[in-house]
Design a protein around this motif. Structure first.
Motif, PDB file in Angstrom:
ATOM      1  N   THR A  14       0.836  -1.209   0.000  1.00  0.00           N
ATOM      2  CA  THR A  14       0.000   0.000   0.000  1.00  0.00           C
ATOM      3  C   THR A  14       0.863   1.249   0.000  1.00  0.00           C
ATOM      4  O   THR A  14       1.931   1.270   0.616  1.00  0.00           O
ATOM      5  CB  THR A  14      -0.905   0.012   1.259  1.00  0.00           C
ATOM      6  OG1 THR A  14      -1.657  -1.193   1.311  1.00  0.00           O
ATOM      7  CG2 THR A  14      -1.861   1.193   1.238  1.00  0.00           C
ATOM      8  N   ILE A  15       0.391   2.278  -0.696  1.00  0.00           N
ATOM      9  CA  ILE A  15       0.984   3.618  -0.600  1.00  0.00           C
ATOM     10  C   ILE A  15       0.009   4.470   0.198  1.00  0.00           C
ATOM     11  O   ILE A  15      -1.151   4.648  -0.201  1.00  0.00           O
ATOM     12  CB  ILE A  15       1.215   4.263  -1.980  1.00  0.00           C
ATOM     13  CG1 ILE A  15       1.931   3.306  -2.927  1.00  0.00           C
ATOM     14  CG2 ILE A  15       2.001   5.566  -1.826  1.00  0.00           C
ATOM     15  CD1 ILE A  15       1.974   3.795  -4.376  1.00  0.00           C
ATOM     16  N   LYS A  16       0.465   5.006   1.327  1.00  0.00           N
ATOM     17  CA  LYS A  16      -0.380   5.848   2.169  1.00  0.00           C
ATOM     18  C   LYS A  16      -0.016   7.304   1.944  1.00  0.00           C
ATOM     19  O   LYS A  16       1.164   7.645   1.786  1.00  0.00           O
ATOM     20  CB  LYS A  16      -0.227   5.480   3.646  1.00  0.00           C
ATOM     21  CG  LYS A  16      -0.563   4.035   3.976  1.00  0.00           C
ATOM     22  CD  LYS A  16      -0.408   3.782   5.471  1.00  0.00           C
ATOM     23  CE  LYS A  16      -0.609   2.320   5.796  1.00  0.00           C
ATOM     24  NZ  LYS A  16       0.522   1.478   5.340  1.00  0.00           N
ATOM     25  N   PHE A  17      -1.024   8.168   1.967  1.00  0.00           N
ATOM     26  CA  PHE A  17      -0.836   9.602   1.764  1.00  0.00           C
ATOM     27  C   PHE A  17      -1.551  10.369   2.873  1.00  0.00           C
ATOM     28  O   PHE A  17      -2.549   9.905   3.410  1.00  0.00           O
ATOM     29  CB  PHE A  17      -1.452  10.058   0.431  1.00  0.00           C
ATOM     30  CG  PHE A  17      -0.925   9.376  -0.802  1.00  0.00           C
ATOM     31  CD1 PHE A  17       0.057   9.971  -1.577  1.00  0.00           C
ATOM     32  CD2 PHE A  17      -1.443   8.151  -1.210  1.00  0.00           C
ATOM     33  CE1 PHE A  17       0.519   9.361  -2.741  1.00  0.00           C
ATOM     34  CE2 PHE A  17      -0.992   7.526  -2.368  1.00  0.00           C
ATOM     35  CZ  PHE A  17      -0.003   8.141  -3.132  1.00  0.00           C
ATOM     36  N   GLN A  29      -6.586  12.069   4.315  1.00  0.00           N
ATOM     37  CA  GLN A  29      -5.695  10.916   4.354  1.00  0.00           C
ATOM     38  C   GLN A  29      -6.311   9.811   3.508  1.00  0.00           C
ATOM     39  O   GLN A  29      -7.520   9.595   3.548  1.00  0.00           O
ATOM     40  CB  GLN A  29      -5.531  10.450   5.808  1.00  0.00           C
ATOM     41  CG  GLN A  29      -4.386   9.498   6.037  1.00  0.00           C
ATOM     42  CD  GLN A  29      -4.065   9.349   7.524  1.00  0.00           C
ATOM     43  OE1 GLN A  29      -4.608  10.059   8.371  1.00  0.00           O
ATOM     44  NE2 GLN A  29      -3.189   8.415   7.857  1.00  0.00           N
ATOM     45  N   TRP A  30      -5.475   9.116   2.737  1.00  0.00           N
ATOM     46  CA  TRP A  30      -6.002   8.054   1.883  1.00  0.00           C
ATOM     47  C   TRP A  30      -4.886   7.076   1.526  1.00  0.00           C
ATOM     48  O   TRP A  30      -3.729   7.289   1.877  1.00  0.00           O
ATOM     49  CB  TRP A  30      -6.643   8.641   0.626  1.00  0.00           C
ATOM     50  CG  TRP A  30      -5.692   9.132  -0.433  1.00  0.00           C
ATOM     51  CD1 TRP A  30      -5.357   8.503  -1.602  1.00  0.00           C
ATOM     52  CD2 TRP A  30      -4.972  10.387  -0.445  1.00  0.00           C
ATOM     53  NE1 TRP A  30      -4.475   9.270  -2.329  1.00  0.00           N
ATOM     54  CE2 TRP A  30      -4.226  10.422  -1.655  1.00  0.00           C
ATOM     55  CE3 TRP A  30      -4.889  11.461   0.432  1.00  0.00           C
ATOM     56  CZ2 TRP A  30      -3.412  11.499  -1.990  1.00  0.00           C
ATOM     57  CZ3 TRP A  30      -4.065  12.530   0.103  1.00  0.00           C
ATOM     58  CH2 TRP A  30      -3.346  12.540  -1.094  1.00  0.00           C
ATOM     59  N   ALA A  31      -5.229   6.008   0.848  1.00  0.00           N
ATOM     60  CA  ALA A  31      -4.245   4.991   0.457  1.00  0.00           C
ATOM     61  C   ALA A  31      -4.654   4.373  -0.863  1.00  0.00           C
ATOM     62  O   ALA A  31      -5.845   4.331  -1.210  1.00  0.00           O
ATOM     63  CB  ALA A  31      -4.126   3.922   1.533  1.00  0.00           C
ATOM     64  N   VAL A  32      -3.648   3.894  -1.604  1.00  0.00           N
ATOM     65  CA  VAL A  32      -3.896   3.183  -2.863  1.00  0.00           C
ATOM     66  C   VAL A  32      -2.994   1.948  -2.890  1.00  0.00           C
ATOM     67  O   VAL A  32      -1.940   1.919  -2.240  1.00  0.00           O
ATOM     68  CB  VAL A  32      -3.610   4.073  -4.105  1.00  0.00           C
ATOM     69  CG1 VAL A  32      -4.501   5.307  -4.109  1.00  0.00           C
ATOM     70  CG2 VAL A  32      -2.135   4.468  -4.166  1.00  0.00           C
ATOM     71  N   PRO A  33      -3.373   0.908  -3.623  1.00  0.00           N
ATOM     72  CA  PRO A  33      -2.497  -0.269  -3.740  1.00  0.00           C
ATOM     73  C   PRO A  33      -1.200   0.091  -4.468  1.00  0.00           C
ATOM     74  O   PRO A  33      -1.186   0.935  -5.364  1.00  0.00           O
ATOM     75  CB  PRO A  33      -3.335  -1.254  -4.568  1.00  0.00           C
ATOM     76  CG  PRO A  33      -4.744  -0.759  -4.476  1.00  0.00           C
ATOM     77  CD  PRO A  33      -4.657   0.720  -4.317  1.00  0.00           C
ATOM     78  N   THR A  34      -0.117  -0.546  -4.074  1.00  0.00           N
ATOM     79  CA  THR A  34       1.179  -0.316  -4.722  1.00  0.00           C
ATOM     80  C   THR A  34       1.276  -1.157  -5.989  1.00  0.00           C
ATOM     81  O   THR A  34       1.227  -2.390  -5.923  1.00  0.00           O
ATOM     82  CB  THR A  34       2.336  -0.691  -3.782  1.00  0.00           C
ATOM     83  OG1 THR A  34       2.167  -0.029  -2.534  1.00  0.00           O
ATOM     84  CG2 THR A  34       3.669  -0.297  -4.393  1.00  0.00           C
ATOM     85  N   PRO A  35       1.415  -0.527  -7.160  1.00  0.00           N
ATOM     86  CA  PRO A  35       1.485  -1.289  -8.420  1.00  0.00           C
ATOM     87  C   PRO A  35       2.906  -1.809  -8.669  1.00  0.00           C
ATOM     88  O   PRO A  35       3.704  -1.177  -9.365  1.00  0.00           O
ATOM     89  CB  PRO A  35       1.064  -0.254  -9.470  1.00  0.00           C
ATOM     90  CG  PRO A  35       1.521   1.056  -8.899  1.00  0.00           C
ATOM     91  CD  PRO A  35       1.436   0.934  -7.399  1.00  0.00           C
ATOM     92  N   VAL A  36       3.221  -2.956  -8.102  1.00  0.00           N
ATOM     93  CA  VAL A  36       4.596  -3.472  -8.172  1.00  0.00           C
ATOM     94  C   VAL A  36       4.883  -4.226  -9.470  1.00  0.00           C
ATOM     95  O   VAL A  36       6.014  -4.646  -9.706  1.00  0.00           O
ATOM     96  CB  VAL A  36       4.906  -4.382  -6.956  1.00  0.00           C
ATOM     97  CG1 VAL A  36       4.853  -3.591  -5.669  1.00  0.00           C
ATOM     98  CG2 VAL A  36       3.958  -5.569  -6.909  1.00  0.00           C
TER      99      VAL A  36
END
Length: 334
Positions: A14-17, A29-36
């Protein structure tokens, strides 16, 4: 309007902001999945797009942002703003994070190691209670750390200060991923506590559900060992006394050298809370210099998964302060 900071906590899942004010108030505040996938090439573009969308949603322009801060795994080159070898992100080669983000926003960007950034978060808004001298240990899959002196992170000559997980606690002991043996990480991380339990079970005599599980090859975790200790399992108690000794002595040595006001224990193991402190604190008090033993607080972390993103915002505000100081000095010299 007072400028806000953008904090980014980059993780393998996850990437948290967060958008934060200087008082530590969260604007959003929000989060998105990390596109690895695709060697992680979509990670930085995803960060940029996500921030752009949120800035538009909040009616914010670049002039409203003090700076952007980010914590990242891997080998971080702070002066270059790059990350190399973040294998959980599929970043095997050097990624020029600062260059891409500053080009997209025209906003100053600061980058640091994720453990250091989490330390800043706990120091500012967590268990460190905004004290200027705080040491942070993160007890997770491994053991990391961050050292804060006079309100600023200590990086050392080569940027590796705070590698507390590789303090030697046994002359021999378990092999560590760093190539040495007997490191704190091998006995005090979530994995290390299980290592200690398996070794202690080999010579344990008596009634113990934990010993029975290990001998029957049933799954055992650090959490289950703490749970068994709460039910007075004698092997679990022996294991955690040993782990507490390693951690307590290490914290005492750190405190004797650095004299922090607070040592914060974070990471997944810290969720054991007061029980963890009950095993660590007596050994700390026994081995620390007397004045230090009575005046240094040892606490478990309070921010959990938010420490990184809040610390990244703190990093951003510190960058803005440095930029303003340089600008003022340049104006004075004109």
């Amino acid at each position: 309007m007072e400028k806000i900071a953008i904090g980014i906590d980059l993780g393998g899942t996850t990437i948290k902001f967060a958008f934060l004010t200087r008082k530590g108030e969260t604007v959003t505040q929000w989060a998105v999945p990390t596109p690895v996938h695709n060697k992680g090439r979509s990670i930085v573009p995803t960060i940029i797009q996500s921030i752009q969308e949120k800035m538009s949603e909040q009616s914010l322009s670049a002039e409203d942002i003090a700076a952007i801060g980010m914590g990242s795994p891997g080998s971080v080159n702070r002066s270059e703003g790059t990350v190399t070898g973040a294998y959980n992100l599929n970043w095997t080669e050097t990624v020029h994070v600062r260059e891409e983000i500053e080009r997209a926003f025209g906003i100053p960007f600061e980058l640091d190691n994720d453990a250091n950034v989490a330390a800043l978060g706990e120091q500012w808004l967590g268990a460190g209670q905004n004290e200027p001298h705080v040491v942070f240990l993160t007890l997770g899959t491994g053991v990391g750390g961050g050292v804060i002196v006079n309100g600023e992170l200590v990086h050392g000559a080569h940027g590796t200060a705070g590698e507390i997980g590789h303090v030697k606690v046994e002359a021999d002991g378990f092999h560590c991923t760093c190539g040495q043996v007997g490191c704190l990480e091998t006995v005090a991380s979530a994995t290390g506590i299980v290592n200690v339990a398996r070794k202690e079970a080999e010579q344990f005599i008596g009634e113990s559900q934990l010993a029975q599980k290990i001998r029957n090859s049933q799954p055992v975790t650090a959490k289950s060992i703490f749970d068994q200790a709460r039910f007075n399992d004698p092997l679990a108690d022996n294991v955690l006394k040993k782990v507490g000794s390693y951690l307590g002595k290490t914290c005492a040595n750190i405190a004797n050298i650095l004299n922090p006001s607070t040592i914060v224990l974070g990471g997944g193991v810290s969720r054991a809370g007061q029980l963890l402190l009950d095993y660590v604190t007596p050994h700390f008090e026994r081995h620390a210099f007397p004045t230090i033993a009575t005046r240094t607080a040892i606490r478990t972390a309070s921010l959990e998964n938010e420490a990184g993103v809040l610390g990244a915002a703190s990093l951003a505000f510190a960058l803005e302060d440095r930029v303003e100081t340089v600008t003022q000095n340049e104006n004075v010299n004109l």
